[in-house]
Design a protein around this motif. Structure first.
Motif, short mmCIF file in Angstrom:
data_model
loop_
_atom_site.label_atom_id
_atom_site.label_comp_id
_atom_site.label_asym_id
_atom_site.label_seq_id
_atom_site.Cartn_x
_atom_site.Cartn_y
_atom_site.Cartn_z
N SER A 80 0.63 20.73 2.63
CA SER A 80 0.88 21.34 1.33
C SER A 80 2.16 20.78 0.75
O SER A 80 3.05 20.35 1.49
N THR A 131 -7.01 23.99 -5.65
CA THR A 131 -7.43 23.09 -6.71
C THR A 131 -8.95 23.06 -6.75
O THR A 131 -9.59 22.77 -5.75
N SER A 170 -2.16 21.69 -2.49
CA SER A 170 -2.54 20.74 -1.45
C SER A 170 -1.78 19.43 -1.64
O SER A 170 -1.62 18.94 -2.76
N GLY A 171 -1.37 18.88 -0.52
CA GLY A 171 -0.68 17.60 -0.53
C GLY A 171 -1.63 16.42 -0.43
O GLY A 171 -1.19 15.28 -0.36
N SER A 197 -6.02 17.79 -3.96
CA SER A 197 -4.76 18.06 -4.64
C SER A 197 -4.95 17.83 -6.14
O SER A 197 -5.74 16.97 -6.53
N ALA A 236 -0.92 12.04 -3.63
CA ALA A 236 -0.23 13.17 -4.27
C ALA A 236 1.27 13.03 -4.14
O ALA A 236 2.01 13.19 -5.13
#
Length: 169
Positions: free
Chosen positions: A147, A61, A140-141, A115, A16
């Motif tokens: 995050s 997500t 979300s990371g 993510s 991500a």
């Protein structure tokens, strides 16, 4: 403790964050200690609480199946995804939640850390239009406890996504 870097370099690198870096998008990383205790409210609510953000500004997500394809919906953790609205946004007749195992396989992430960014398989992505009222939202990371803060318009651009009213409260 939130770790903020313009491009997240050096901390929490995930697919991500790599996608955001490659796109040259400004973002901030927010890390927190994930706990399995009290998960009745969900991963996103945990992130909002531990990071001190409003639940309307932190987004989860979710993956849905329209029967012909899987699509990603990104909605505030304070509500739920309206599957009929999601289907309409992508021109489908219906949508149902995708099996979590399918979502994990196609996204490359674990539940609670999925993510919308850096997924193994690209999917059409719909962001709830409520995100556009904020200069920055959190998604979300790519792992539990991480995050990413990003401008919603930048997120849409990177994902080639659309905004539509897909959240319910």
């Amino acid at each position: 403790m939130a770790k903020k870097n313009k491009h997240g370099k050096g901390t929490g690198s995930t697919p991500a964050t790599v996608q955001l870096e490659k796109a040259g998008v400004e973002f901030q990383l927010y890390e927190y200690e994930h706990s399995n205790d009290h998960m009745d409210d969900g991963y996103g609510v945990e992130a909002a609480t531990k990071l001190g953000f409003d639940e309307h500004q932190v987004f989860k997500t979710l993956m849905a199946d329209t029967g012909t394809e899987r699509v990603v919906g990104v909605v505030p953790v304070s509500g739920h995804m309206d599957l009929k609205a999601l289907a309409a946004a992508v021109g489908a007749k219906k949508a149902a939640m995708a099996d979590p195992k399918v979502a994990m396989c196609e996204s490359g992430y674990v539940v609670g850390g999925i993510s919308p960014l850096g997924q193994k398989t690209h999917h059409k992505t719909v962001l709830d239009e409520s995100a556009l009222q904020f200069d920055k939202i959190l998604v979300s990371g790519g792992k539990r406890g991480l995050s990413v803060g990003v401008n919603p318009n930048d997120l849409l651009k990177v994902l080639n996504g659309i905004a539509a009213p897909i959240g319910t409260w």
